[in-house]
Write an enzyme that holds these catalytic residues in place. Structure first.
Site, mmCIF file in Angstrom:
data_model
loop_
_atom_site.group_PDB
_atom_site.id
_atom_site.type_symbol
_atom_site.label_atom_id
_atom_site.label_comp_id
_atom_site.label_asym_id
_atom_site.label_seq_id
_atom_site.Cartn_x
_atom_site.Cartn_y
_atom_site.Cartn_z
ATOM 1 N N GLY A 181 0.762 -1.581 0.098
ATOM 2 C CA GLY A 181 -0.030 0.204 -0.271
ATOM 3 C C GLY A 181 0.929 0.953 -0.213
ATOM 4 O O GLY A 181 2.058 0.831 0.354
ATOM 5 N N GLN A 216 3.116 9.979 1.182
ATOM 6 C CA GLN A 216 4.179 9.168 0.775
ATOM 7 C C GLN A 216 4.901 9.903 -0.244
ATOM 8 O O GLN A 216 6.885 9.438 -0.292
ATOM 9 C CB GLN A 216 4.216 8.010 1.013
ATOM 10 C CG GLN A 216 3.808 7.006 2.767
ATOM 11 C CD GLN A 216 3.473 5.795 2.645
ATOM 12 O OE1 GLN A 216 2.856 5.258 1.614
ATOM 13 N NE2 GLN A 216 4.169 4.808 2.991
ATOM 14 N N CYS A 222 5.604 0.071 7.223
ATOM 15 C CA CYS A 222 5.325 1.014 6.904
ATOM 16 C C CYS A 222 6.688 1.544 5.333
ATOM 17 O O CYS A 222 7.986 2.514 6.508
ATOM 18 C CB CYS A 222 5.290 2.625 7.351
ATOM 19 S SG CYS A 222 4.719 3.930 6.556
ATOM 20 N N LEU A 223 6.291 1.684 4.274
ATOM 21 C CA LEU A 223 7.722 2.245 3.682
ATOM 22 C C LEU A 223 8.418 3.321 4.001
ATOM 23 O O LEU A 223 9.236 4.022 3.359
ATOM 24 C CB LEU A 223 7.125 2.031 1.842
ATOM 25 C CG LEU A 223 6.535 1.177 1.494
ATOM 26 C CD1 LEU A 223 5.962 1.383 0.085
ATOM 27 C CD2 LEU A 223 7.650 0.073 1.395
ATOM 28 N N HIS A 278 -4.639 1.302 7.567
ATOM 29 C CA HIS A 278 -2.687 2.054 7.530
ATOM 30 C C HIS A 278 -2.739 2.746 6.614
ATOM 31 O O HIS A 278 -2.272 4.585 7.288
ATOM 32 C CB HIS A 278 -2.169 1.254 7.385
ATOM 33 C CG HIS A 278 -0.559 1.925 6.821
ATOM 34 N ND1 HIS A 278 0.370 0.884 8.612
ATOM 35 C CD2 HIS A 278 0.278 2.058 6.752
ATOM 36 C CE1 HIS A 278 1.066 1.267 7.332
ATOM 37 N NE2 HIS A 278 1.167 2.104 6.820
ATOM 38 N N GLU A 279 -4.112 3.159 4.983
ATOM 39 C CA GLU A 279 -2.738 3.574 4.319
ATOM 40 C C GLU A 279 -4.123 4.967 4.813
ATOM 41 O O GLU A 279 -3.555 6.603 4.434
ATOM 42 C CB GLU A 279 -3.592 3.816 2.883
ATOM 43 C CG GLU A 279 -2.578 2.294 2.106
ATOM 44 C CD GLU A 279 -0.775 2.867 2.606
ATOM 45 O OE1 GLU A 279 -0.600 3.118 2.689
ATOM 46 O OE2 GLU A 279 -0.762 1.781 3.174
ATOM 47 N N HIS A 306 -2.512 7.592 7.196
ATOM 48 C CA HIS A 306 -1.493 8.142 6.335
ATOM 49 C C HIS A 306 -1.702 9.547 5.615
ATOM 50 O O HIS A 306 -1.354 10.880 6.409
ATOM 51 C CB HIS A 306 -0.628 7.968 5.233
ATOM 52 C CG HIS A 306 0.502 6.879 5.463
ATOM 53 N ND1 HIS A 306 1.857 7.505 5.824
ATOM 54 C CD2 HIS A 306 0.495 5.418 5.100
ATOM 55 C CE1 HIS A 306 2.233 6.242 5.856
ATOM 56 N NE2 HIS A 306 1.897 5.774 6.120
HETATM 57 NI NI NI Z 1 2.768 3.580 5.406
#
Ligand code: NI
Length: 172
Positions: A46, A51, A94-95, A136-137, A140
């Protein structure tokens, strides 16, 4: 499509509340394609627009396990309209915060309403990893990160570590 750079903690863009997308046009579709390419390349399941430094309400997801059954989702202005009482605990990563894993309890099932790439309203009932990932997204988009689910002490340690890494990257 173009792969974009993934923004890392502690960049302040990750803490902004992202702006809703008023019109789903070619620019938004291009942004979604770039996000999918960036997510697949990472690899991740995701990615949210902040991000890649774009503070707009757009997320992409794909929790399929093989390339053969790819199932990309593009969700514009996503919002949770229903949550199960039953929780589920997943260890999330998380990236934007590499190598940090956090066990997070969230509703096990959600219904998410969003606009698709054509600007059409959609609703999706999700469970398991997809439900976790959607939540989660969307976090963000509200400037919330997985470290916010840690204890204060652990969170401060992670933030300090990433501030140091950012200084090293900047050559300071
Ligand atoms: Ni994340």
């Amino acid at each position: 499509m173009a792969k974009r750079e993934i923004i890392l903690l502690p960049d302040p863009v990750l803490r902004l509340v992202a702006e809703p997308i008023a019109i789903v046009d070619d620019g938004v579709r291009k942004l979604a394609s770039d996000m999918l390419e960036t997510m697949y390349a990472a690899p991740g399941v995701g990615l949210a627009a902040p991000q890649i430094g774009v503070s707009r309400r757009l997320i992409v997801l794909d929790v399929s396990e093989t390339d053969e059954d790819k199932q990309p989702y593009v969700m514009i202005n996503p919002r949770i309209v229903k949550r199960s009482d039953a929780p589920n605990v997943h260890e999330e990563g998380c990236l934007s915060i590499p190598d940090v894993r956090v066990e997070i309890e969230r509703p096990a099932e959600v219904v998410v309403a969003y606009l698709d790439r054509d600007g059409k309203p959609q609703e999706l009932a999700a469970s398991a990893l997809l439900a976790t990932c959607i939540q989660h997204e969307i976090d963000h988009l509200d400037g919330r990160l997985l470290i916010d689910y840690m204890s204060r002490l652990k969170r401060d340690m992670v933030v300090r570590r990433f501030k140091k890494l950012a200084r090293e990257r900047a050559g300071v």
